[in-house]
Each structure stands twice: as structure tokens, then as C-alpha cells.
Design a protein around this motif. Structure first.
Motif, PDB file in Angstrom:
ATOM      1  N   HIS A  39     -51.941  -9.501  -2.255  1.00 38.08           N
ATOM      2  CA  HIS A  39     -53.295  -9.996  -2.489  1.00 38.08           C
ATOM      3  C   HIS A  39     -54.321  -9.346  -1.569  1.00 38.08           C
ATOM      4  N   GLY A  40     -53.881  -8.575  -0.595  1.00 33.84           N
ATOM      5  CA  GLY A  40     -54.837  -7.843   0.238  1.00 33.84           C
ATOM      6  C   GLY A  40     -54.948  -8.385   1.648  1.00 33.84           C
ATOM      7  N   ASP A  41     -56.163  -8.526   2.147  1.00 33.71           N
ATOM      8  CA  ASP A  41     -56.484  -8.875   3.532  1.00 33.71           C
ATOM      9  C   ASP A  41     -55.627 -10.038   4.042  1.00 33.71           C
ATOM     10  N   LEU A  42     -54.828  -9.756   5.076  1.00 33.74           N
ATOM     11  CA  LEU A  42     -53.903 -10.769   5.582  1.00 33.74           C
ATOM     12  C   LEU A  42     -54.566 -11.749   6.552  1.00 33.74           C
ATOM     13  N   LYS A  43     -55.696 -11.379   7.128  1.00 30.12           N
ATOM     14  CA  LYS A  43     -56.356 -12.248   8.108  1.00 30.12           C
ATOM     15  C   LYS A  43     -56.823 -13.553   7.479  1.00 30.12           C
ATOM     16  N   GLU A  44     -57.309 -13.503   6.277  1.00 31.58           N
ATOM     17  CA  GLU A  44     -57.845 -14.694   5.625  1.00 31.58           C
ATOM     18  C   GLU A  44     -57.016 -15.102   4.406  1.00 31.58           C
ATOM     19  N   ASN A  45     -55.751 -14.749   4.425  1.00 29.98           N
ATOM     20  CA  ASN A  45     -54.869 -15.032   3.300  1.00 29.98           C
ATOM     21  C   ASN A  45     -54.026 -16.267   3.630  1.00 29.98           C
ATOM     22  N   ALA A  46     -54.451 -17.419   3.153  1.00 30.60           N
ATOM     23  CA  ALA A  46     -53.763 -18.682   3.453  1.00 30.60           C
ATOM     24  C   ALA A  46     -52.341 -18.694   2.901  1.00 30.60           C
ATOM     25  N   GLU A  47     -52.120 -18.121   1.735  1.00 26.83           N
ATOM     26  CA  GLU A  47     -50.776 -18.082   1.147  1.00 26.83           C
ATOM     27  C   GLU A  47     -49.817 -17.323   2.062  1.00 26.83           C
ATOM     28  N   TYR A  48     -50.296 -16.200   2.584  1.00 30.76           N
ATOM     29  CA  TYR A  48     -49.470 -15.378   3.477  1.00 30.76           C
ATOM     30  C   TYR A  48     -49.116 -16.167   4.742  1.00 30.76           C
ATOM     31  N   HIS A  49     -50.096 -16.813   5.360  1.00 33.00           N
ATOM     32  CA  HIS A  49     -49.848 -17.555   6.598  1.00 33.00           C
ATOM     33  C   HIS A  49     -48.926 -18.755   6.352  1.00 33.00           C
ATOM     34  N   ALA A  50     -49.085 -19.417   5.222  1.00 34.38           N
ATOM     35  CA  ALA A  50     -48.211 -20.542   4.889  1.00 34.38           C
ATOM     36  C   ALA A  50     -46.778 -20.063   4.666  1.00 34.38           C
ATOM     37  N   ALA A  51     -46.624 -18.947   3.973  1.00 36.00           N
ATOM     38  CA  ALA A  51     -45.283 -18.407   3.722  1.00 36.00           C
ATOM     39  C   ALA A  51     -44.628 -17.956   5.029  1.00 36.00           C
ATOM     40  N   ARG A  52     -45.410 -17.351   5.931  1.00 43.41           N
ATOM     41  CA  ARG A  52     -44.865 -16.914   7.228  1.00 43.41           C
ATOM     42  C   ARG A  52     -44.452 -18.124   8.076  1.00 43.41           C
ATOM     43  N   GLU A  53     -45.245 -19.179   8.007  1.00 43.37           N
ATOM     44  CA  GLU A  53     -44.905 -20.393   8.752  1.00 43.37           C
ATOM     45  C   GLU A  53     -43.615 -21.006   8.209  1.00 43.37           C
ATOM     46  N   GLN A  55     -41.281 -19.372   6.664  1.00 42.49           N
ATOM     47  CA  GLN A  55     -40.206 -18.459   7.044  1.00 42.49           C
ATOM     48  C   GLN A  55     -39.767 -18.736   8.486  1.00 42.49           C
ATOM     49  N   SER A  56     -40.716 -18.934   9.361  1.00 43.53           N
ATOM     50  CA  SER A  56     -40.401 -19.219  10.763  1.00 43.53           C
ATOM     51  C   SER A  56     -39.590 -20.511  10.885  1.00 43.53           C
ATOM     52  N   PHE A  57     -40.015 -21.548  10.174  1.00 38.68           N
ATOM     53  CA  PHE A  57     -39.294 -22.814  10.196  1.00 38.68           C
ATOM     54  C   PHE A  57     -37.871 -22.640   9.657  1.00 38.68           C
ATOM     55  N   THR A  58     -37.743 -21.941   8.543  1.00 43.64           N
ATOM     56  CA  THR A  58     -36.437 -21.746   7.899  1.00 43.64           C
ATOM     57  C   THR A  58     -35.499 -20.940   8.795  1.00 43.64           C
ATOM     58  N   GLU A  59     -36.003 -19.863   9.389  1.00 46.17           N
ATOM     59  CA  GLU A  59     -35.165 -19.050  10.278  1.00 46.17           C
ATOM     60  C   GLU A  59     -34.740 -19.847  11.508  1.00 46.17           C
ATOM     61  N   GLY A  60     -35.639 -20.696  12.003  1.00 41.20           N
ATOM     62  CA  GLY A  60     -35.290 -21.556  13.129  1.00 41.20           C
ATOM     63  C   GLY A  60     -34.200 -22.545  12.771  1.00 41.20           C
ATOM     64  N   ARG A  61     -34.303 -23.123  11.576  1.00 42.79           N
ATOM     65  CA  ARG A  61     -33.279 -24.082  11.129  1.00 42.79           C
ATOM     66  C   ARG A  61     -31.941 -23.381  10.914  1.00 42.79           C
ATOM     67  N   ILE A  62     -31.965 -22.170  10.370  1.00 43.55           N
ATOM     68  CA  ILE A  62     -30.729 -21.397  10.189  1.00 43.55           C
ATOM     69  C   ILE A  62     -30.069 -21.152  11.544  1.00 43.55           C
ATOM     70  N   ALA A  63     -30.843 -20.719  12.516  1.00 45.42           N
ATOM     71  CA  ALA A  63     -30.302 -20.463  13.856  1.00 45.42           C
ATOM     72  C   ALA A  63     -29.756 -21.748  14.481  1.00 45.42           C
ATOM     73  N   GLN A  64     -30.483 -22.850  14.291  1.00 44.40           N
ATOM     74  CA  GLN A  64     -30.051 -24.127  14.832  1.00 44.40           C
ATOM     75  C   GLN A  64     -28.722 -24.565  14.211  1.00 44.40           C
ATOM     76  N   LEU A  65     -28.621 -24.485  12.886  1.00 42.00           N
ATOM     77  CA  LEU A  65     -27.382 -24.883  12.206  1.00 42.00           C
ATOM     78  C   LEU A  65     -26.213 -24.004  12.612  1.00 42.00           C
ATOM     79  N   GLU A  66     -26.435 -22.692  12.704  1.00 41.75           N
ATOM     80  CA  GLU A  66     -25.359 -21.791  13.109  1.00 41.75           C
ATOM     81  C   GLU A  66     -24.866 -22.125  14.514  1.00 41.75           C
ATOM     82  N   ALA A  67     -25.789 -22.409  15.428  1.00 41.55           N
ATOM     83  CA  ALA A  67     -25.407 -22.765  16.798  1.00 41.55           C
ATOM     84  C   ALA A  67     -24.659 -24.097  16.827  1.00 41.55           C
ATOM     85  N   LEU A  68     -25.155 -25.090  16.096  1.00 39.84           N
ATOM     86  CA  LEU A  68     -24.507 -26.397  16.070  1.00 39.84           C
ATOM     87  C   LEU A  68     -23.097 -26.312  15.510  1.00 39.84           C
ATOM     88  N   LEU A  69     -22.960 -25.609  14.388  1.00 35.67           N
ATOM     89  CA  LEU A  69     -21.655 -25.527  13.735  1.00 35.67           C
ATOM     90  C   LEU A  69     -20.663 -24.695  14.535  1.00 35.67           C
TER      91      LEU A  69
END
Length: 158
Positions: A39-53, A55-69
Motif C-alpha cells: 500500500h506504500g508509505d509505511l510511516k502512516e500505514n495503520a495496517e502495516y503497524h497493526a500487522a507488525r504488532e 507478528q511481535s506478539f505471535t513470535e513472543g508467544r512462540i518463543a514463550q511456548l517453546e521455552a516452557l515446553l
């Protein structure tokens, strides 16, 4: 290092969540980021920032589950032979001696505790009060809203 206990069912549930995060959620989020980038300009792209957020949450949960298990000690409740005593993994039917309200809890590891599903952590005050007791025993424990009195109606291992 201490190995936190977890029931076999709880371990399977966490492994299923980990598999879902890796095989379904992660690719979906990557696709959403790629689409938002298009969609272009990433600075004002709410969809991009929401998807990155996300992604960050999901990757954190993956790391947490792997460590716990990787550190958890899986305990198969079906293999325990405690008789009629309450031990880790027990499903306990209780009756509040003051109000007569019946409730059922399963004592599980801290990693899988979820009060909404009636799974209480082995380190919780009520579980610590229950450990070692048998059906027919009465006990009390201190809850945040005062001292509670319960009777153990039944102890099962499923």
C-alpha cells in the motif's frame, strides 16, 4: 534449575497452540505484512503497524511456548497411583461448607492453570490446602476475601 510440572493433556494443549501459531498464524501475519507494504508509505500505514504488532506478539508467544515446553516435566496423571489422596493432576469435587455451593477443580501446573476452565495451579492456596487430603476431609484456606471452609466430596484421576 527447577522443572515446572505440567499434565500430559496440558502439554498436548500447549503443543497444539504452538503448532497453530507456527503453521497457520505466522504465515497469515506474514501475508498481511506483505499486503500492507504494497500500500506504500509505511510511516502512516495503520495496517502495516497493526500487522507488525501482531507478528511481535505471535513470535513472543512462540518463543514463550517453546521455552516452557522444553523445561516442563510432563506428568501423566493416569500413571499415578495415589489411592484416594489428592495429588497433582487430581480432579476434586468440593462443597463450600458455608454456602453449600459445589465446585470442581483439577490441580495442574502453573503453566496450564486457567480458572475459567476450573484448572487451578498446584501453587495456589486452595491447591496447597488440598494436597494430601482425601474424600470426606474438611479443610480451610485463606482466600483474598477471607477464610473459606470446604469439604472434599470426591477425588478422581482422569
Amino acid at each position: 534449575m527447577s522443572r515446572p510440572p505440567i499434565t500430559k493433556i496440558g502439554s498436548e494443549r500447549l503443543r497444539a497452540e504452538l503448532e497453530r501459531l507456527k503453521s497457520a498464524d505466522r504465515p497469515r501475519i506474514i501475508a498481511a505484512i506483505a499486503e500492507a507494504r504494497a500500500h506504500g508509505d509505511l510511516k502512516e500505514n495503520a495496517e502495516y503497524h497493526a500487522a507488525r504488532e501482531l507478528q511481535s506478539f505471535t513470535e513472543g508467544r512462540i518463543a514463550q511456548l517453546e521455552a516452557l515446553l522444553s523445561t516442563a516435566e510432563v506428568i501423566d496423571v493416569a500413571q499415578l497411583k495415589p489411592g484416594n489422596r489428592v495429588v497433582f493432576g487430581a480432579t476434586v469435587d468440593l462443597e463450600d461448607e458455608d454456602s453449600g455451593v459445589a465446585v470442581t477443580y483439577q490441580i495442574v501446573g502453573d503453566l496450564e492453570a486457567d480458572i475459567k476452565q476450573r484448572l487451578i495451579a498446584v501453587s495456589s492456596p486452595i491447591a496447597r490446602a488440598l494436597i494430601g487430603k482425601s474424600a470426606g476431609d474438611s479443610f480451610e484456606f485463606t482466600a483474598p476475601n477471607g477464610v473459606k471452609h470446604y469439604e472434599i466430596i470426591d477425588v478422581r484421576y482422569a
